[in-house]
Design a protein around this motif. Structure first.
Motif, PDB file in Angstrom:
ATOM      1  N   GLY A   1       0.890  -1.175  -0.108  1.00 49.48           N
ATOM      2  CA  GLY A   1      -0.014  -0.064  -0.155  1.00 49.48           C
ATOM      3  C   GLY A   1       1.041   1.283   0.057  1.00 49.48           C
ATOM      4  O   GLY A   1       0.469   2.341  -0.560  1.00 49.48           O
ATOM      5  N   ASN A   2       2.096   1.167   0.576  1.00 54.03           N
ATOM      6  CA  ASN A   2       2.761   2.473   0.719  1.00 54.03           C
ATOM      7  C   ASN A   2       3.379   2.882  -0.460  1.00 54.03           C
ATOM      8  O   ASN A   2       3.251   3.916  -1.131  1.00 54.03           O
ATOM      9  N   VAL A   3       3.508   1.780  -1.319  1.00 55.24           N
ATOM     10  CA  VAL A   3       4.212   2.102  -2.861  1.00 55.24           C
ATOM     11  C   VAL A   3       3.163   2.400  -3.591  1.00 55.24           C
ATOM     12  O   VAL A   3       3.170   3.436  -4.299  1.00 55.24           O
ATOM     13  N   ILE A   4       1.747   1.743  -3.474  1.00 52.42           N
ATOM     14  CA  ILE A   4       0.522   2.164  -4.322  1.00 52.42           C
ATOM     15  C   ILE A   4       0.525   3.744  -3.902  1.00 52.42           C
ATOM     16  O   ILE A   4       0.173   4.510  -4.952  1.00 52.42           O
ATOM     17  N   THR A   5       0.356   4.110  -2.747  1.00 54.80           N
ATOM     18  CA  THR A   5      -0.224   5.357  -2.444  1.00 54.80           C
ATOM     19  C   THR A   5       1.069   6.136  -2.788  1.00 54.80           C
ATOM     20  O   THR A   5       0.983   7.445  -3.566  1.00 54.80           O
ATOM     21  N   ALA A   6       2.297   6.178  -2.790  1.00 60.50           N
ATOM     22  CA  ALA A   6       3.418   6.843  -3.686  1.00 60.50           C
ATOM     23  C   ALA A   6       3.219   7.047  -4.939  1.00 60.50           C
ATOM     24  O   ALA A   6       3.369   8.189  -5.360  1.00 60.50           O
ATOM     25  N   VAL A   7       2.800   6.167  -5.735  1.00 62.54           N
ATOM     26  CA  VAL A   7       2.646   6.094  -7.116  1.00 62.54           C
ATOM     27  C   VAL A   7       1.412   7.057  -7.401  1.00 62.54           C
ATOM     28  O   VAL A   7       1.277   7.955  -8.296  1.00 62.54           O
TER      29      VAL A   7
ATOM     30  N   ALA B   1      -6.566   0.343  -6.898  1.00 64.48           N
ATOM     31  CA  ALA B   1      -5.825   1.528  -6.754  1.00 64.48           C
ATOM     32  C   ALA B   1      -6.607   2.750  -6.307  1.00 64.48           C
ATOM     33  O   ALA B   1      -6.367   3.473  -5.437  1.00 64.48           O
ATOM     34  N   LEU B   2      -8.029   2.666  -6.880  1.00 66.34           N
ATOM     35  CA  LEU B   2      -8.973   3.655  -6.575  1.00 66.34           C
ATOM     36  C   LEU B   2      -9.170   3.447  -5.174  1.00 66.34           C
ATOM     37  O   LEU B   2      -9.207   4.630  -4.529  1.00 66.34           O
ATOM     38  N   CYS B   3      -9.117   2.389  -4.431  1.00 58.59           N
ATOM     39  CA  CYS B   3      -9.613   2.128  -3.181  1.00 58.59           C
ATOM     40  C   CYS B   3      -8.589   2.760  -2.155  1.00 58.59           C
ATOM     41  O   CYS B   3      -8.941   3.624  -1.345  1.00 58.59           O
ATOM     42  N   HIS B   4      -7.307   2.821  -2.763  1.00 61.42           N
ATOM     43  CA  HIS B   4      -6.271   3.455  -1.768  1.00 61.42           C
ATOM     44  C   HIS B   4      -6.177   4.867  -2.133  1.00 61.42           C
ATOM     45  O   HIS B   4      -5.985   5.618  -1.141  1.00 61.42           O
ATOM     46  N   LEU B   5      -6.654   5.382  -3.285  1.00 57.20           N
ATOM     47  CA  LEU B   5      -6.646   6.865  -3.427  1.00 57.20           C
ATOM     48  C   LEU B   5      -7.664   7.462  -2.376  1.00 57.20           C
ATOM     49  O   LEU B   5      -7.737   8.323  -1.810  1.00 57.20           O
ATOM     50  N   ILE B   6      -8.880   6.357  -2.702  1.00 53.92           N
ATOM     51  CA  ILE B   6      -9.910   7.108  -1.777  1.00 53.92           C
ATOM     52  C   ILE B   6      -9.654   7.344  -0.172  1.00 53.92           C
ATOM     53  O   ILE B   6      -9.852   8.213   0.369  1.00 53.92           O
ATOM     54  N   HIS B   7      -8.927   6.078   0.265  1.00 56.43           N
ATOM     55  CA  HIS B   7      -8.359   5.941   1.500  1.00 56.43           C
ATOM     56  C   HIS B   7      -7.634   7.207   1.808  1.00 56.43           C
ATOM     57  O   HIS B   7      -7.907   7.926   2.850  1.00 56.43           O
ATOM     58  N   PHE B   8      -6.764   7.413   0.867  1.00 60.25           N
ATOM     59  CA  PHE B   8      -5.486   8.426   1.027  1.00 60.25           C
ATOM     60  C   PHE B   8      -6.214   9.869   1.331  1.00 60.25           C
ATOM     61  O   PHE B   8      -5.972  10.605   2.176  1.00 60.25           O
ATOM     62  N   LEU B   9      -7.111   9.988   0.335  1.00 58.13           N
ATOM     63  CA  LEU B   9      -7.764  11.395   0.296  1.00 58.13           C
ATOM     64  C   LEU B   9      -8.735  11.593   1.471  1.00 58.13           C
ATOM     65  O   LEU B   9      -8.724  12.807   2.338  1.00 58.13           O
ATOM     66  N   ARG B  10      -9.293  10.281   2.148  1.00 58.37           N
ATOM     67  CA  ARG B  10     -10.402  10.561   3.214  1.00 58.37           C
ATOM     68  C   ARG B  10      -9.361  10.916   4.516  1.00 58.37           C
ATOM     69  O   ARG B  10      -9.636  11.847   5.205  1.00 58.37           O
TER      70      ARG B  10
END
Lengths: 562, 515
Positions: B192-198, B221-230
Motif C-alpha cells: 500500500g505504501n508504494v501504491i500510495t506513493a505512485v 488503486a482506486l480504493c487506495h486513493l479514496i483512503h488516502f484522500l479521506r
C-alpha cells in the motif's frame, strides 16, 4: 538517547544495552519529559493518531534549550508515506533527522503463537481494500520460511488468502536466492480469511483465557485487573489502604498453572484450581514430616518453586472469582442464551426481544452490534424489515451519526440484508457440525467445548483439512466467500521429509484479519488429541475478540484532539 | 521565533561561514535557515554512513549557496537524478550527484503546497520548496555504483526498489502509458505504501479526468486513493472522484461524515440541512432527515430551557438542575429529557414529548418505557399510573399471553431494572411498596415471578413486604410454563442462591417444585 514507544511491546532490552538508551517513555501528547539526551527516537506504528501526538511533542519542544535534541522516527513495521505526508502537513517532517523502518512482521507471543499486532488489518482489507497488511503477512511468512525451511504445501480459503499465497509465490520467484537448504519444520501452511468465518469472533468466548480477554482485555499478553481482590491480606491493617492501581499480570505459558488452565472451558477451571490448592497445601504440610537435616534441606530447596506455585494459584483464584461474578450474572446468562439460540439456528429471522430490551436499557452499543451482527451472520443476512427495525432502534437510541458505523458493518458483510432469500447457514452448520448438543466441558472430546456447544468454523476447516481433506466438503466451501486453493512449493529431494510412523505433521495456520483466544484454544486442543496426528502453530494479523473487532470497524466519532 | 533567530544569529556570526547575510528576501531566507540547520546538525551525523546529506554537500561551502546559485541558473530544469545516494568521498564519477533526500523515496519532490514553517523544515524541504533541482558539485563515482544509480529501471524494478525502502525517482515516467504501467506494477506488489506513493505522483502529474478514468478500471488503486484522500482530509477532491464514479451513496455518506468536524451547532444544523438532499438510500434519507429535525428541535429547546434555568422561575429546573445540555444527544435521550422537564406541555410545543413521539414516529413501547423512567424519577406517580394502563401495541402475542399483558410484563421487568438504580441511589426505601402496587392488575402467577424476582434484585426487604401483600403461595398453573414461569423460576433460584437467602429460597423453591 531516549526512545518513545507507541503502544506495543517491542523488546528493546537488547537495543538498550547495546546503544546505551538512557530512558524509554510511552508516547503521550504534551511536552516531552526532560531527559538529558541528545537523540530522541520515536518508535511508532504508522498511524495518523500517533503522528498527531508526535507533532504535538515536537512542536512543544523547547527550541531554546541546549543542547538541542534531535528527533528520529522509526516506523514499525514499515514506513508509511501517509504518515510522513501528514507530518509534513503539520510542518514537522523536517524535524526528523532519520526516518527509518523497523521491519517487525511477526512477533512471537508464545511457543505456538505469532501475531503481527496490526489492529486495523481487517478494516483495511475489507473496508478500504488496502492490502498492505497482506503484503506484510507475506513478507513475514517469507522470513519464517527463511528460518524454518520452505513450507511444501499451502492451502487457503478466501480472497486475502489467495492474495497472500500469490505474493509468496511471486516473492520466491523474484528472489531465487531465497531457496534455502533448511530442513522444513512446517509441513503445511493454511491461510484463512477472517471473512470466511465472521461468526466465531462475535460469540462470547468461554475458555478461561478467552473470558479474561472478553471481560478485561488482554493487551500484548498483559491484563489489567481491578485491584480489590489482589489486596495482600495482612492482619491488623484492616483493609486500610486498598490499592487503587489496577493489578497488572502477564499471562503466558511460562506460568505452569496458566498453561494448564488457559484453554479449558471456564466451568472446568474451578476444579483444577481446587485440586492444585490441595496439592500445594499438602506439599507445605510436608515440613512437619521432615525429621532429618537432609529432609529439611530438601524441603527448603523446593520452597521457591512452591511459593511461586502458591502465588500463581492465588492470582488465578482471584481472577476466576472476578470472572465468576460476571458469568453468574443474569445479564451474562441472557446474552449467552440468545447467542446460543442464534448459533443453533433458532429464531434468527425475527426481531429478538432480548436485543430490543438491551437497546431500551441502553446497554453498550458494541454489545448490541455484536448480537445483531451475530444474528445476521447466522441467518445469511437479515430480512429487510428486521434489519430496518434494528437500524432504526439503534439510531434513535444511540444517535444518528452511528449510521456511518452501520454502513461499515454492512460493507464488511457483518450486517446485511438477506439476498436471494436463501439462508445457507443451516447447511453449513449441519455439514461442518458447528453445533454440538452434547458438549463435555470438563473432559472435552470436541473443539465445540470452547464455546460450550459451538465449534468455531475456522478451526473446523483446519480440522477437516487434516482429515479427511477438503474434498469431502467441496459444497460447503463453495458457499463460504472467496476461493479455496492448494499450492505446492518444490523442495530439493534431499529435504523431503520421510515421515516416521506416528510422527505428527506440523501445520501453520495463518488467520488473516485476526484470531480469538478460543480459536487458539481449539487448535491447541486438536494438537493434543492423541490420535490427531497434526500439531498446529498459529499466526495472525491480530489477536481479537468481538468487542475489539467491532470497535475497529466503528467510525471514529470524536474529532481529533488537535 | 525571535529567540530562535537570535540564537541562530549568534551561532552564525561566530562560525566561519560568513557568506550569508540575513537580510535576504523572504524566499531565500528559508533556504538559508535550512543551510544553517544543516550546519547545526552536521556534527551529529557526520560519522553516519546512511545519511550522506551533509557530507555530500559539505565541501567547505555552505549548502544553501549551492542551491541558491542553482536557482538562479538552473530554474525549471528537471532531473531524474535527485535522491541518489551520493557518497562522494568514495570515489569520483562524471555524474552529478545530489544530496540525498531525508525521505527514501524522492517523494518530497512530489508534494506540493505544504505549510511553510521554515524553522522546522529540513534541508531537503527547503531545496524542493523552491521547486528547483539542486546539484552538488560534480564528482565522479565508481562504475559499480553507477550501475545501481542508472535511471533506466523498469517500472517493475522501480516498484521493487521502493518496496525495499530504497530511493527512487518517479519523475522519469513521463508518458501516460509509462505511468499506468508503473501503477499496475505497484498494485501487483500489494504494498500500500508504494501504491500510495505512485498515486500521489499520478495525482500531481495527470489531469483529473484522465486520472479518474484510468482509476475507474483499477479498483484496488482506486480504493487506495479514496483512503488516502479521506485520511488527508482532501474532501473536495474525494467528492469529485466519487461523483465521477457515480458512487452517489458514498458521496452522500462521505459528505455527511463531515458534520462530525463541525463544532458549532448552528453551523452543524445548516450543514445537516444541506445533507438532506443528498442521494442516500431511501432508508438512510429518512434517518438523515430525522437527524436534522432533531438537532433543530434541540437548538430550540436548549435556548428556551437555558433561559428558564437562568431566570430561576421554574421550580422544576431549580429542583433538578440540568446536568448537561441536550444538544447533540440521541433521540431517546431527548425524549427522556422532554418527559422529565416538559411532560405536561401541549402537543403543539416543540418540546412536548407527544410532539416528539409523533414527529419521529417513536414506537409505543419505546415511548412508554422512556416516559415511565422519567416520570418515576420525578416520583410523579399519577403519571406512572396512567402510563401503566396505556394500551401498548405489541408485535405479536408472546408465550400464550395476550399482547397487552405481555407488554405490561415486559414493561414491568424493564421498569424494575431502571427503578433499582434509583432505589439504591436515593435510598428511598419506603417507595418500594408504593411501586409494587402498580403490579396489582397483573395475574397473580406472572406477578409472582416477574415482580418477586425484580424485587429481590432491588432489595431483600421488599420481598417479604411483597409476599405479604400478594398471595404467592398459590401454585402456578400450567399454561404459563415456557419463558415466564420457568425463566423466572430459574432466575429466582440463582438470585436467591447468590443472596444467600436460605429462607426465601426454601419458600420460593417449594412453590417452584409444586408447579
Amino acid at each position: 538517547m531516549a526512545a518513545h514507544l507507541s503502544s506495543g511491546r517491542v523488546n528493546l532490552t537488547a537495543l538498550r544495552e547495546e546503544h546505551e538508551v538512557e530512558k524509554m517513555f510511552t508516547l503521550k501528547p504534551g511536552r516531552l519529559p526532560p531527559a538529558d539526551v541528545k537523540n530522541i527516537i520515536f518508535f511508532v506504528r504508522p498511524k495518523l493518531e500517533l503522528m498527531d501526538i508526535i507533532t504535538d511533542n515536537v512542536l512543544r519542544e523547547d527550541r531554546g534549550r541546549s543542547p538541542q535534541r534531535d528527533f528520529h522516527i522509526l516506523f514499525v513495521p514499515r514506513r508509511s508515506l501517509l504518515c510522513e505526508q501528514w507530518l509534513k502537513e503539520q510542518g514537522v517532517l523536517g524535524s526528523f533527522i532519520h526516518r527509518e523502518q523497523y521491519s517487525l512482521d511477526l512477533i512471537p507471543f508464545d511457543g505456538d503463537l505469532l501475531s503481527m499486532e496490526s489492529e486495523s488489518a481487517f478494516k483495511e482489507c475489507y473496508l478500504e481494500s488496502d492490502q498492505t497488511s497482506l503484503y506484510h503477512a507475506a513478507k513475514g511468512l517469507m522470513t519464517l520460511q527463511a528460518l524454518y525451511g520452505t513450507i511444501p504445501q499451502i492451502f487457503g480459503k478466501g480472497d486475502c488468502a489467495r492474495h497472500v499465497a500469490n505474493m509468496m509465490i511471486r516473492m520466491k520467484r523474484e528472489f531465487p536466492g531465497s531457496q534455502n537448504s533448511i530442513f522444513p519444520v512446517f509441513d503445511t501452511l493454511l491461510l484463512l480469511d477472517r471473512n470466511v468465518d465472521l461468526l466465531t469472533p462475535l460469540a462470547t468466548q468461554l475458555t478461561y483465557e478467552g473470558l479474561i480477554d472478553e471481560i478485561y482485555g488482554i493487551q500484548n499478553t498483559y491484563v489489567k485487573l481491578p485491584p480489590e481482590k489482589f489486596a495482600p491480606k495482612k492482619q491488623g491493617e484492616g483493609g486500610k489502604d486498598l490499592p487503587t492501581e489496577p493489578k497488572k499480570l502477564q499471562l503466558n505459558s511460562a506460568e505452569e498453572l496458566y498453561a494448564e488452565i488457559r484453554d479449558k472451558n471456564f466451568n472446568a477451571v474451578g476444579s483444577v484450581l481446587s485440586k492444585k490448592a490441595k496439592i500445594i497445601s499438602a506439599a507445605f504440610e510436608e515440613r512437619h514430616h521432615a525429621k532429618t537435616v537432609g529432609e529439611i534441606k530438601q524441603f527448603v530447596s523446593q520452597l521457591p518453586h512452591m511459593q511461586a506455585a502458591r502465588s500463581s494459584l492465588a492470582n488465578h483464584t482471584s481472577i476466576a472469582e472476578l470472572i465468576k461474578d460476571i458469568t453468574t450474572s443474569e445479564d451474562f446468562f441472557d446474552n449467552l442464551t440468545v447467542e446460543q439460540e442464534f448459533m443453533s439456528g433458532i429464531d434468527t429471522d425475527k426481531v429478538n426481544n432480548y436485543i430490543e430490551d438491551c437497546i431500551a436499557q441502553k446497554h453498550p452499543l458494541i454489545k448490541i452490534l455484536r448480537l445483531v451482527c451475530l444474528q445476521s451472520v447466522c441467518n445469511s443476512g437479515l430480512k429487510q424489515k428486521v434489519l430496518d427495525h434494528y437500524k432504526r432502534e439503534i439510531l434513535q437510541t444511540y444517535g444518528y451519526e452511528h449510521i456511518l458505523t452501520l454502513n461499515n458493518l454492512e460493507k464488511a458483510g457483518l450486517l446485511k440484508p438477506q439476498t436471494g432469500g436463501r439462508n445457507n447457514y443451516p447447511t453449513i452448520r449441519k455439514t461442518l457440525r458447528l453445533w454440538m448438543d452434547d458438549v463435555n466441558e470438563q473432559n472435552p472430546n470436541d473443539i465445540s467445548y470452547v464455546y460450550s456447544g459451538y465449534a468455531p468454523l475456522s478451526v473446523r476447516l483446519a480440522q477437516l483439512l487434516a482429515r479427511p481433506g477438503w474434498r469431502s466438503i467441496e459444497e460447503v466451501l463453495k458457499m463460504l466467500p472467496g476461493p479455496h486453493f492448494e499450492e505446492r512449493q518444490q523442495l530439493p529431494t534431499g529435504l523431503q521429509k520421510k515421515r516416521q510412523h506416528g510422527e505428527n505433521r506440523v501445520t501453520l495456520v495463518f488467520f488473516l484479519g485476526g484470531v480469538t483466544y478460543a480459536e487458539i484454544a481449539a487448535l491447541r486442543f486438536l494438537s493434543q488429541m492423541e490420535d490427531g496426528g497434526t500439531e498446529y502453530i498459529i499466526a495472525t494479523t491480530k489477536l481479537i475478540n468481538g468487542t475489539t473487532w467491532i470497535k475497529s470497524l466503528m467510525e471514529k466519532l470524536e474529532p481529533a484532539p488537535f | 521565533m525571535s529567540r530562535v533567530r537570535a540564537d541562530e544569529e549568534e551561532y552564525w556570526h561566530s562560525s566561519k561561514f560568513r557568506a550569508f547575510t540575513f537580510d535576504d528576501e523572504d524566499d531565500e531566507l528559508s533556504q538559508l535557515k535550512e543551510s544553517k540547520r544543516a550546519v547545526n546538525s552536521l556534527r551529529d551525523i557526520v560519522d553516519d554512513d546512511d545519511d550522506d546529506l551533509e557530507r555530500v554537500s559539505w565541501s567547505g561551502e555552505p549548502v544553501g549557496s549551492i542551491s541558491w546559485s542553482i536557482k538562479e541558473t538552473a530554474s525549471g530544469s528537471t532531473s531524474s537524478l535527485d535522491g541518489r545516494d551520493s557518497s562522494l568521498q568514495k570515489g569520483s564519477s562524471s555524474y552529478a550527484a545530489l544530496p540525498k533526500q531525508a525521505s527514501s523515496y524522492s517523494l518530497s519532490s512530489l508534494f506540493k503546497g505544504r505549510n511553510k514553517l521554515p524553522s522546522f523544515q529540513s534541508l531537503s524541504d527547503a531545496l524542493t520548496d523552491t521547486g528547483v533541482k539542486s546539484y552538488a558539485p560534480e564528482l565522479r563515482r565508481p562504475k559499480a555504483e553507477y550501475k545501481d544509480y542508472s535511471s533506466d529501471w523498469s517500472p517493475k524494478d522501480t516498484v521493487r526498489r521502493m518496496q525495499r525502502g530504497k530511493v527512487c525517482s518517479l519523475e522519469r515516467f513521463r508518458s501516460l502509458q509509462d505511468k499506468l504501467v508503473l501503477l499496475d506494477e505497484a498494485v501487483a506488489g500489494h504494498d500500500g505504501n508504494v501504491i500510495t506513493a505512485v498515486l500521489i505522483f499520478l495525482k500531481r502529474t495527470l489531469r483529473r479526468e484522465i486520472l479518474f478514468r484510468e482509476l475507474e478500471v483499477r479498483q484496488v488503486a482506486l480504493c487506495h486513493l479514496i483512503h488516502f484522500l479521506r485520511e488527508m482530509g482532501e474532501q473536495k477532491f474525494l467528492l469529485d472522484l466519487l461523483r465521477f464514479l457515480d458512487r452517489t451513496e458514498e458521496v452522500a455518506l462521505s459528505q455527511y461524515r463531515e458534520h462530525l468536524n463541525i463544532q458549532d451547532v448552528e453551523k452543524r444544523r445548516e450543514f445537516l440541512k444541506g445533507c438532506i438532499g443528498l442521494p442516500f438510500s431511501a432508508e438512510d434519507t429518512s434517518h438523515i432527515q430525522d437527524h436534522y429535525t432533531l438537532l433543530e428541535r434541540q437548538i430550540i429547546i436548549e435556548a428556551n430551557d437555558r433561559h428558564l434555568e437562568t431566570a430561576g422561575q421554574s421550580e422544576l429546573f431549580r429542583k433538578y438542575p440540568r446536568k448537561a445540555s441536550i444538544l447533540n444527544m440521541p433521540l431517546v435521550t431527548t425524549l427522556f429529557y422532554s418527559c422529565f422537564y416538559h411532560y405536561t406541555e401541549a402537543e403543539g410545543m416543540f418540546s412536548s414529548p407527544t410532539n416528539l413521539k409523533k414527529t419521529f414516529k417513536i414506537p409505543d413501547k419505546q415511548y412508554v418505557l422512556t416516559a415511565l423512567a422519567a416520570r418515576a424519577k420525578l416520583r410523579a406517580w399519577g403519571d406512572v399510573d396512567a402510563l401503566l394502563t396505556t394500551k401498548v401495541s405489541c408485535r405479536e402475542p408472546c408465550w400464550g399471553h395476550s399482547p397487552k399483558y405481555w407488554c405490561l410484563l415486559l414493561i414491568a421487568g424493564l421498569f424494575w431494572s431502571y427503578w433499582t438504580d434509583w432505589f439504591y441511589s436515593s435510598k428511598a426505601q419506603h417507595l418500594c411498596c408504593r411501586v409494587l402496587q402498580y403490579f396489582a392488575p397483573l395475574p397473580a402467577q406472572d406477578l409472582c415471578w416477574a415482580g418477586l424476582a425484580a424485587a429481590i434484585r432491588s432489595e431483600k426487604g421488599a420481598v417479604s413486604e411483597f409476599c405479604y401483600q400478594r398471595d404467592c403461595s398459590q401454585p402456578v398453573p400450567s399454561p404459563c410454563t415456557k419463558g415466564s414461569a420457568v425463566g423466572c423460576v430459574w432466575w429466582l433460584w440463582i438470585t436467591l442462591l447468590a443472596l444467600g437467602e436460605k429462607t426465601h429460597f426454601l419458600v420460593a423453591g417449594g412453590i417452584v417444585l409444586l408447579s
